[in-house]
Design a protein around this motif. Structure first.
Motif, PDB file in Angstrom:
ATOM      1  N   LYS A  33       0.852  -1.203   0.000  1.00  0.00           N
ATOM      2  CA  LYS A  33       0.000   0.000   0.000  1.00  0.00           C
ATOM      3  C   LYS A  33       0.884   1.248   0.000  1.00  0.00           C
ATOM      4  N   CYS A 112       2.111  24.574  -0.416  1.00  0.00           N
ATOM      5  CA  CYS A 112       3.221  24.081  -1.247  1.00  0.00           C
ATOM      6  C   CYS A 112       3.459  24.945  -2.476  1.00  0.00           C
ATOM      7  N   ALA A 149      -3.237   8.889   8.610  1.00  0.00           N
ATOM      8  CA  ALA A 149      -3.203   8.414   7.208  1.00  0.00           C
ATOM      9  C   ALA A 149      -2.118   9.143   6.424  1.00  0.00           C
ATOM     10  N   ARG A 200      -8.346  12.408   0.680  1.00  0.00           N
ATOM     11  CA  ARG A 200      -8.960  12.058  -0.612  1.00  0.00           C
ATOM     12  C   ARG A 200      -9.397  13.328  -1.335  1.00  0.00           C
ATOM     13  N   LYS A 243      -1.613  10.563 -10.877  1.00  0.00           N
ATOM     14  CA  LYS A 243      -3.048  10.723 -11.167  1.00  0.00           C
ATOM     15  C   LYS A 243      -3.281  11.905 -12.106  1.00  0.00           C
ATOM     16  N   SER A 308      -2.119  23.643  -1.335  1.00  0.00           N
ATOM     17  CA  SER A 308      -3.449  23.449  -0.762  1.00  0.00           C
ATOM     18  C   SER A 308      -4.032  24.755  -0.298  1.00  0.00           C
TER      19      SER A 308
END
Ligand code: CAA
Length: 389
Positions: A33, A112, A149, A200, A243, A308
């Motif tokens: 993972k 960032c 996480a 997510r 992605k 972000s």
């Protein structure tokens, strides 16, 4: 507009790392993972003596090796690991480097994206002053917290870039597209030294921003993916950039897809081992690409910067003749290779040994002093740094 861009680059990380398989086993997670699903192999671990200031100064020292300081007018430091709510980390960096007093030193914050904002400030500045230079640094210690996480997407390091009108590595074009939308994907309230994140959602919004900007960029410039030799992404972890890359590849022929996929892998190589360095991550991907694979001068490279909260910019650059002689692949690989592996117990101890957010004095553990600069401790509510003799 005359040519402006990156003349020299430098890099720094800490002297310690955690293997992601060790972390996975301790957290009761399948190691695949972390190594395949998230795409991270190792992460640099920062003892309290290594912070955004010491890492920035080390990366700047690396970039400035053999360079004249003549004409250096500014140090602009993008960071979201601020060590002071008022004073710019760049001021400490200037002192540690022994730069002359006739200089401007400023910290730039937008998650960032901070180093990219600093980069464009620097480009505008040098485009109007041919003989002047600006040092732009992205430096961060990425902290999400033990047992979270986001823990697998931590890391620490800095990238420094000397910006001038003699861009020996890359000239940066004036073709940027950018956007800002308030979003609660990742933030850090002042009471904590760890980021809060809707993981997510942060991935979803990152890809959405990329798709919008890539569409607008193609409309504005008439370019397509075929015009580029590589796409570089802000890489908090390798899977995130992959992605976004998929958005480019879905409309492309096999040859273009194979080329861009291979280059993406090269650009992610340093980040997979150093981990997330927040504001420097995109520029670590650049260093990883240029030091990992020979490319033809004149090659066009696309950059996607993301911070972000959320803000993003897509722009392009052109590789200069002789760029490779400005880089230091063996030195940078050595920095990564020579880090000492820590086990999960030692990592957890180091993670928890953080300067207190209260007025008491604090001493960093001398056992972990490494690198050319370090935080020694906090005395009378002031940070005390030292440099090697
Ligand atoms: N083998 C292989 N793959 C596996 C696997 C296994 N055994 N088990 C799970 N996976 C895959 C999953 O399929 C998933 O892949 P996809 O995303 O392709 O579907 C991936 O591993 C992750 O699995 P989960 O989504 O279940 O993992 P998670 O819930 O533990 O969270 C995360 C993953 C959201 C990335 C989390 O680590 C996180 O929140 N990280 C921080 C988020 C982050 O860094 N966001 C970026 C911040 S934005 C930024 O950097 C900009 C800034 O300004 C700071």
């Amino acid at each position: 507009m005359s040519e402006v861009g990156i003349e020299k680059m430098g890099f720094a990380t800490t002297g310690l790392y955690l293997d992601m398989e060790d972390l996975a086993r301790r957290r009761g997670v399948d190691p695949d993972k972390y190594t395949i699903g998230i795409g991270q192999k190792e992460q640099s671990v920062a003892p309290s003596s290594q912070d955004a200031v010491s890492l920035a100064a080390a990366a700047a020292k690396d970039a400035l090796q053999g360079e004249s300081l003549e004409g250096l007018d500014m140090v602009l430091l993008g960071t979201e690991s601020a060590v002071d709510a008022s004073r710019a980390a760049a001021v400490y960096v200037k002192e540690l480097l022994g730069l002359p007093d006739e200089i401007r030193c400023v910290e730039v914050k937008q998650a960032c994206y901070g180093a990219t904002a600093a980069l464009f400030w620097a480009l505008d500045y040098v485009s109007r002053r041919k003989d002047r230079k600006v040092l732009v640094i992205g430096s961060d210690v990425a902290r999400y917290g033990l047992n979270t996480a986001g823990e697998v997407t931590q890391g620490a390091g800095a990238v420094a870039m000397l910006i001038s009108s003699n861009p020996k590595i890359l000239s940066i074009e004036g073709d940027s597209v950018f956007m800002t939308v308030e979003a609660a994907d990742f933030w850090r309230p002042p009471y904590t030294n760890c980021a809060l994140v809707n993981g997510r959602y942060s991935m979803q919004i990152y890809v959405e921003f990329f798709s919008k900007l890539w569409k607008r960029y193609r409309q504005n410039t008439g370019k397509s993916a075929k015009d580029f030799e590589a796409f570089l992404f802000h890489l908090p972890f390798a899977k995130m950039g992959f992605k976004a890359l998929k958005e480019v590849l879905k409309d492309e022929d096999e040859e273009t897809s194979a080329r861009l996929s291979k280059r993406f892998e090269t650009s992610a190589a340093y980040g997979r081992r150093v981990g997330n360095i927040y504001s420097g991550s995109l520029y670590l991907a650049l260093l990883s690409l240029l030091e990992g694979e020979a490319m033809d001068p004149g090659s066009k490279i696309a950059f996607f910067s993301y911070g972000s909260g959320a803000e993003a910019e897509l722009f392009s650059a052109t590789l200069k003749e002789g760029y490779f002689s400005q880089l230091s692949p063996s030195r940078h690989l050595k920095m990564i290779e020579e880090r000492r592996r820590v086990d999960v117990d030692e990592y957890e101890h180091l993670f928890s040994d953080f300067p207190p957010s209260s007025p008491q004095d604090y001493a960093c553990d001398k056992k972990y002093f490494s690198g050319p600069f370090r935080l020694v401790g906090i005395k009378n509510q002031q940070r005390v740094y030292e440099a090697d003799e």
